[in-house]
Design an enzyme around this catalytic site. Structure first.
Site, PDB file in Angstrom:
ATOM      1  NE  ARG A 465      -2.232   0.542   3.778  1.00  9.51           N
ATOM      2  CZ  ARG A 465      -1.569   1.192   4.736  1.00  9.51           C
ATOM      3  NH1 ARG A 465      -1.246   2.474   4.566  1.00  9.51           N
ATOM      4  NH2 ARG A 465      -1.204   0.590   5.844  1.00  9.51           N
ATOM      5  CG  HIS A 469      -5.657   2.315   7.010  1.00 13.25           C
ATOM      6  ND1 HIS A 469      -5.789   1.014   6.582  1.00 13.25           N
ATOM      7  CD2 HIS A 469      -6.812   2.622   7.666  1.00 13.25           C
ATOM      8  CE1 HIS A 469      -6.953   0.537   6.970  1.00 13.25           C
ATOM      9  NE2 HIS A 469      -7.600   1.496   7.636  1.00 13.25           N
ATOM     10  CE1 TYR A 478       1.761   2.172   8.490  1.00 14.17           C
ATOM     11  CE2 TYR A 478       0.705   3.797   9.900  1.00 14.17           C
ATOM     12  CZ  TYR A 478       0.731   3.077   8.726  1.00 14.17           C
ATOM     13  OH  TYR A 478      -0.244   3.265   7.785  1.00 14.17           O
TER      14      TYR A 478
END
Length: 580
Positions: A465, A469, A478
């Site tokens: 990805r 998100h 992260y």
């Protein structure tokens, strides 16, 4: 690792453990490395038109993702979970399905939904916050986008299993109508056959009634399950019975006649007996053939009666084909039906097997989920049900590395997500999720296997990805920029474009045309999404229950009062549906 199949905790007679694997695990194991096609010799074997179509859809899909992300920043969408970097998974999933198949997407799979033919505006309706879904699932055979993680997985299994049961029943009904006729169909619980087969069956059944009446009499016909003949055949039966009485008296002598309750025959009637015996021989030859005559104690028919026997056998063949079908005829010892019925039977058997993987075979459901969804109980329940029922389902896991911010290493300790398939008794496939050709190859094989009755398959697509998100996520907390840049060099659009150039299937004009088509799509989407939707707040209550509960009626009345107060009793909303 496997379910115990044989009872008892102790060893068997040969000293081996009492349990045996229900399924051999070796064929179910995925490859150690993800399958790749682009950049390998296998790419040259791919259909050129398919590769070009994949490319155009990837380019359009990338533009769709960037446009939807921009609409979110402009406030036209409440949220948009981007699939940038995962376009190969999305497009291949839609293209691998046939017209009768179903797609079960997650909230991130709007690109797969549009690739399936749904209007982009309708696909984004949920993410705008207007309705739970903006398209008709039955029309497009696309389930609503599932926001709760993995809940669409059991739904896909249930639909596929139910569709297979329905298709099996429909095939059995057709078989009963074409092969077994109304009587056989009724005994097996199927509705009677079509009118055309009923008339043919009636003819065959009538011939069998006449045979039973002439050879075995009414009682024997009843014992064999045939109804008594019509009035016209009853008189013939009476004549046949009278002849049998005379034959018994004349052939068996006084003792036999006495035992059977008939008066002893006179010498003068022996010549008549010879005629009666000849008639019985002919009856036996025509109905049961020479062998049956011998079994019943009659001598085999003479050469002159063999031609008549052939005629009787031919009638029995026709009866078997019309009433019981070729298979029933074979079970009863009669040769199979004529060529015309064999070809029909072959077609039915081909439909049972599934055939060419096109519009024949079972309806397949393809369920899409992310790696985070594999940690949900719904995921595991779906796999177990699908394997036990051997449902025609394909599970596509898009492993993009993170469940929001949780990396895969903190979700599972399995060698791969595809390995989870083995524990449920289905094959697992591991594929490069950024390789559009490999994705299409693996998913098409899995769909074909399910369509032909081979059961479910779990496919893990290793992808990434690129975007956050959602627009509410800060991915820099992260993961690092170096990791994202490394995956940008494995971009699905660039990989396929480079391969097409190498194969001579794409040039600069083709690239420009694909981009222009994508821009036209984005412009149309932008224009229509910029139009304010016409919404009625009272619709909150319209489609909840067919009969509104007391609580909902109370809440609807409160909202109506608030709207009336704001609009000075002239807001113009139609509240007719709120009180239903």
């Amino acid at each position: 690792m496997t379910v115990l199949e044989q009872p008892g905790p102790g060893p068997s007679a040969d000293g081996a453990p009492a349990w045996r694997p229900r399924v051999e695990p070796e064929p179910l194991l995925p490859d150690t490395e993800p399958l790749r096609v682009l950049g390998t010799a296998a790419a040259r074997d791919m259909d050129p038109d398919l590769l070009r179509s994949l490319y155009r859809r990837l380019v359009s899909g990338r533009r769709y993702n960037t446009q939807a992300t921009a609409l979110t920043k402009q406030g036209r969408l409440a949220v948009y979970p981007s699939s940038t970097g995962q376009e190969a998974c999305e497009v291949a999933a839609a293209l691998a399905l046939g017209p009768r198949d179903w797609l079960f997407p997650s909230y991130r799979d709007t690109l797969a939904v549009t690739a399936r033919g749904v209007d982009p505006v309708e696909a984004l309706t949920l993410l705008r916050g207007d309705w739970h879904t903006g398209y008709d699932p039955a029309e497009h055979r696309v389930a609503p986008l599932s926001t709760p993680l993995a809940t669409q997985m059991p739904h896909a299994v249930g639909l596929a299993h139910a569709a297979r049961l329905k298709q099996d029943m429909e095939r059995r009904r057709r078989d009963a109508a074409q092969v077994g006729g109304p009587d056989r169909g009724t005994r097996e619980g199927y509705p009677a056959g079509a009118e055309s087969s009923r008339s043919a069956t009636a003819g065959g059944l009538e011939r069998r009634r006449r045979d039973a009446a002439q050879v075995g009499g009414p009682d024997r016909g009843t014992r064999e399950g045939y109804p008594a003949g019509a009035e016209s055949s009853r008189s013939a039966t009476a004549g046949g019975l009278e002849r049998r009485r005379r034959d018994a008296a004349q052939v068996g002598g006084p003792d036999r006649g006495t035992r059977e309750g008939y008066p002893a025959g006179a010498e003068s009637s022996r010549s008549a007996t010879a005629g009666g015996l000849e008639r019985r021989r002919r009856d036996a030859a025509q109905v049961g053939g020479p062998d049956r005559g011998t079994r019943e104690g009659y001598p085999a028919g003479a050469e002159s009666s063999r031609s008549a026997t052939a005629g009787g056998l031919e009638r029995r063949r026709r009866d078997a084909a019309q009433v019981g079908g070729p298979d029933r005829g074979t079970r009863e010892g009669y040769p199979a039906g004529a060529e015309s019925s064999r070809s029909a039977t072959a077609g039915d058997r081909q439909r049972e097997k599934g055939g060419d993987g096109g519009d024949s075979g079972y309806t397949v459901a393809l369920a899409m989920v992310g790696d985070g969804g594999t940690s949900e109980g719904d995921f595991h329940e779906a796999l177990n049900f699908a394997a036990v029922w051997q449902a025609p389902v394909v599970f596509l896991v898009q492993n993009n590395g993170f469940a929001i911010s949780v990396p895969l290493a903190k979700q599972t300790h399995a060698p791969s997500l595809a390995h989870k398939a083995v524990g449920y008794g289905m094959p697992g496939r591991l594929v490069d999720g950024n390789d559009a050709a490999a994705m299409y190859t693996v998913l098409s094989d899995a769909v074909r296997r399910a369509r032909e009755g081979g059961g479910p398959t779990l496919v893990e697509a290793v992808t990434y990805r690129i975007d956050a998100h959602t627009n509410a996520d800060d991915a820099t907390r992260y993961r690092g920029a170096d990791e994202v840049d490394a995956w940008r060099h494995h971009d699905p659009v660039a990989l396929l474009e480079r391969q097409l150039y190498e194969l001579g299937l794409l040039d600069d004009d083709g690239v420009r045309e694909a981009k222009e088509a994508a821009e036209a799509m984005a412009a149309d989407l932008r224009e229509r999404m910029n139009a304010d939707p016409v919404l009625d707040p009272m619709d909150l209550f319209t489609h909840v229950y067919a009969e509104q509960t007391a609580q909902l009626r109370e809440q609807a009345a409160m909202l109506r009062a608030e709207l009336d107060a704001e609009a000075g009793h002239g807001h113009g909303h139609d509240h007719e549906g709120a009180g239903r």
